[in-house]
Design a protein around this motif. Structure first.
Motif, PDB file in Angstrom:
ATOM      1  N   GLY A  16      -5.708   5.468   2.634  1.00  0.00           N
ATOM      2  CA  GLY A  16      -4.644   4.300   3.463  1.00  0.00           C
ATOM      3  C   GLY A  16      -4.799   3.306   4.798  1.00  0.00           C
ATOM      4  N   LEU A  17      -5.399   4.280   5.362  1.00  0.00           N
ATOM      5  CA  LEU A  17      -6.159   3.886   6.803  1.00  0.00           C
ATOM      6  C   LEU A  17      -6.560   2.464   6.507  1.00  0.00           C
ATOM      7  N   MET A  18      -8.165   2.886   5.427  1.00  0.00           N
ATOM      8  CA  MET A  18      -9.022   1.847   5.622  1.00  0.00           C
ATOM      9  C   MET A  18      -8.329   0.644   4.475  1.00  0.00           C
ATOM     10  N   ALA A  19      -7.378   0.634   3.518  1.00  0.00           N
ATOM     11  CA  ALA A  19      -6.926  -0.177   2.493  1.00  0.00           C
ATOM     12  C   ALA A  19      -6.101  -1.392   4.112  1.00  0.00           C
ATOM     13  N   ARG A  20      -4.630  -0.426   5.076  1.00  0.00           N
ATOM     14  CA  ARG A  20      -3.612  -1.136   5.885  1.00  0.00           C
ATOM     15  C   ARG A  20      -5.007  -2.049   7.056  1.00  0.00           C
ATOM     16  N   LEU A  21      -6.104  -1.407   7.032  1.00  0.00           N
ATOM     17  CA  LEU A  21      -6.188  -2.058   7.962  1.00  0.00           C
ATOM     18  C   LEU A  21      -7.681  -3.188   8.043  1.00  0.00           C
ATOM     19  N   HIS A  22      -8.244  -3.556   6.571  1.00  0.00           N
ATOM     20  CA  HIS A  22      -8.783  -4.619   5.788  1.00  0.00           C
ATOM     21  C   HIS A  22      -7.558  -5.151   5.482  1.00  0.00           C
ATOM     22  N   TYR A  23      -5.965  -5.151   5.380  1.00  0.00           N
ATOM     23  CA  TYR A  23      -5.579  -5.736   4.923  1.00  0.00           C
ATOM     24  C   TYR A  23      -4.735  -6.612   7.037  1.00  0.00           C
ATOM     25  N   LEU A  24      -5.333  -6.055   7.416  1.00  0.00           N
ATOM     26  CA  LEU A  24      -5.273  -7.045   9.393  1.00  0.00           C
ATOM     27  C   LEU A  24      -5.849  -7.248   9.796  1.00  0.00           C
ATOM     28  N   ASN A  73      -1.967   5.534  17.610  1.00  0.00           N
ATOM     29  CA  ASN A  73      -2.571   4.192  17.341  1.00  0.00           C
ATOM     30  C   ASN A  73      -2.562   4.556  15.756  1.00  0.00           C
ATOM     31  N   LEU A  74      -2.393   4.971  14.561  1.00  0.00           N
ATOM     32  CA  LEU A  74      -2.081   5.223  13.750  1.00  0.00           C
ATOM     33  C   LEU A  74      -0.445   4.590  12.851  1.00  0.00           C
ATOM     34  N   GLU A  75       0.824   4.895  14.212  1.00  0.00           N
ATOM     35  CA  GLU A  75       1.447   4.321  14.215  1.00  0.00           C
ATOM     36  C   GLU A  75       2.006   2.846  14.257  1.00  0.00           C
ATOM     37  N   ARG A  76       0.920   3.125  15.356  1.00  0.00           N
ATOM     38  CA  ARG A  76       0.368   0.929  15.637  1.00  0.00           C
ATOM     39  C   ARG A  76       0.289  -0.024  14.028  1.00  0.00           C
ATOM     40  N   ILE A  77      -0.995   1.069  13.304  1.00  0.00           N
ATOM     41  CA  ILE A  77      -1.155   0.623  12.285  1.00  0.00           C
ATOM     42  C   ILE A  77      -0.381   0.318  11.029  1.00  0.00           C
ATOM     43  N   GLU A  78       0.664   1.656  10.791  1.00  0.00           N
ATOM     44  CA  GLU A  78       1.442   1.273  10.388  1.00  0.00           C
ATOM     45  C   GLU A  78       2.490   0.187  10.659  1.00  0.00           C
ATOM     46  N   ALA A  79       2.934  -0.019  11.839  1.00  0.00           N
ATOM     47  CA  ALA A  79       4.094  -0.922  12.328  1.00  0.00           C
ATOM     48  C   ALA A  79       3.609  -2.519  12.087  1.00  0.00           C
ATOM     49  N   ALA A  80       2.019  -2.370  11.785  1.00  0.00           N
ATOM     50  CA  ALA A  80       1.617  -3.559  12.536  1.00  0.00           C
ATOM     51  C   ALA A  80       1.449  -4.381  10.665  1.00  0.00           C
ATOM     52  N   TYR A  81       1.285  -2.896   9.785  1.00  0.00           N
ATOM     53  CA  TYR A  81       1.268  -3.540   8.582  1.00  0.00           C
ATOM     54  C   TYR A  81       2.197  -4.293   7.828  1.00  0.00           C
ATOM     55  N   ARG A  82       3.678  -3.095   8.092  1.00  0.00           N
ATOM     56  CA  ARG A  82       4.954  -3.854   7.643  1.00  0.00           C
ATOM     57  C   ARG A  82       5.158  -5.023   8.305  1.00  0.00           C
ATOM     58  N   GLN A  83       4.931  -5.321   9.412  1.00  0.00           N
ATOM     59  CA  GLN A  83       5.563  -6.304  10.286  1.00  0.00           C
ATOM     60  C   GLN A  83       4.915  -7.654   9.682  1.00  0.00           C
ATOM     61  N   VAL A  84       2.962  -7.641   9.055  1.00  0.00           N
ATOM     62  CA  VAL A  84       2.370  -8.445   8.908  1.00  0.00           C
ATOM     63  C   VAL A  84       2.291  -8.560   7.226  1.00  0.00           C
ATOM     64  N   ARG A  85       2.937  -7.129   7.000  1.00  0.00           N
ATOM     65  CA  ARG A  85       3.588  -7.612   5.178  1.00  0.00           C
ATOM     66  C   ARG A  85       4.698  -8.203   4.456  1.00  0.00           C
ATOM     67  N   ARG A  86       5.338  -7.986   6.208  1.00  0.00           N
ATOM     68  CA  ARG A  86       6.780  -8.297   5.890  1.00  0.00           C
ATOM     69  C   ARG A  86       6.855 -10.676   5.805  1.00  0.00           C
ATOM     70  N   ILE A 124       0.918  -1.250   0.338  1.00  0.00           N
ATOM     71  CA  ILE A 124      -0.619   0.072   0.079  1.00  0.00           C
ATOM     72  C   ILE A 124       0.572   1.808  -0.123  1.00  0.00           C
ATOM     73  N   VAL A 125       1.064   1.923  -1.267  1.00  0.00           N
ATOM     74  CA  VAL A 125       1.488   3.150  -1.208  1.00  0.00           C
ATOM     75  C   VAL A 125       1.135   4.366  -0.577  1.00  0.00           C
ATOM     76  N   THR A 126      -0.070   4.925  -0.336  1.00  0.00           N
ATOM     77  CA  THR A 126      -0.847   5.764   0.198  1.00  0.00           C
ATOM     78  C   THR A 126      -0.723   5.630   1.466  1.00  0.00           C
ATOM     79  N   PRO A 127      -0.038   6.952   2.162  1.00  0.00           N
ATOM     80  CA  PRO A 127       0.000   7.117   4.101  1.00  0.00           C
ATOM     81  C   PRO A 127      -1.572   6.758   4.543  1.00  0.00           C
TER      82      PRO A 127
END
Length: 189
Positions: free
Chosen positions: A42-50, A86-99, A33-36
């Motif tokens: 970007g938030l919705m895409a990350r939340l759906h992914y997670l 929480n936005l920072e936690r969402i981003e960190a969780a997304y990066r880790q799960v994506r990896r 996901i490229v959108t911040p």
């Protein structure tokens, strides 16, 4: 055999650790996901992914996203907006799960056909006084086994990644210590 660099940049050399450059490149290859995260899309895409499956929810919790299901549902229904923390936690969780999700695929691609050619661009010595400059040149090598590197990267273990990368650059010969810090490392998968 040279030891690790103890006082990098003392005379003005610039660069980053080779393992950090490898991690940056692997992140680039795994990027989704490229959108911040600060933008609604970007938030919705990350939340759906997670939250798409039970497995991804567990992985997100393990990665540090430990909010209640009620809060998560409110975010998904756009009734509430996450705080900056929480936005920072969402981003960190997304990066880790994506990896974790792309690690096997990347590993298969990097190890295919006998390995992947890696370009190592030496550190920047333009600010180092002439008599103190080293003769360091661009190098290329073929990395045949990526298993330990990708495992350490997907786990977020910086020390293991650094040790794994050092084991790879030792193959450069007696000058491997000159490539512990670099300006860039490039490879494609």
């Amino acid at each position: 055999m040279p030891d690790r660099t103890l006082d990098f940049g003392k005379f003005g050399a610039r660069g980053i650790k080779g393992s950090d450059a490898v991690a940056r490149k692997l992140d680039e290859l795994a990027d989704g996901i490229v959108t911040p995260v600060t933008v609604k899309r970007g938030l919705m895409a990350r939340l759906h992914y997670l939250t798409r499956t039970d497995h991804s929810r567990r992985a997100a919790r393990d990665a540090g996203l430990t909010v209640s299901d009620r809060t998560l549902k409110a975010w998904l229904d756009e009734r509430r907006r996450p705080s900056n923390a929480n936005l920072e936690r969402i981003e960190a969780a997304y990066r880790q799960v994506r990896r974790q999700n792309v690690a096997r695929h990347l590993l298969r691609r990097l190890n295919a056909a006998g390995g992947t050619r890696v370009e190592i661009h030496p550190l920047n010595q333009s600010q180092v006084p002439r008599p103190l400059q080293r003769m360091v040149e661009y190098r290329a090598m073929n990395v045949r086994r990526w298993d330990r590197i990708v495992d350490a990267w997907s786990a977020g273990d910086h020390q293991a990644l650094d040790d794994s990368w050092e084991d790879v650059i030792v193959d450069l010969g007696s000058q491997w210590g000159q490539y512990e810090y670099v300006t860039n490392i490039g490879f494609a998968a």
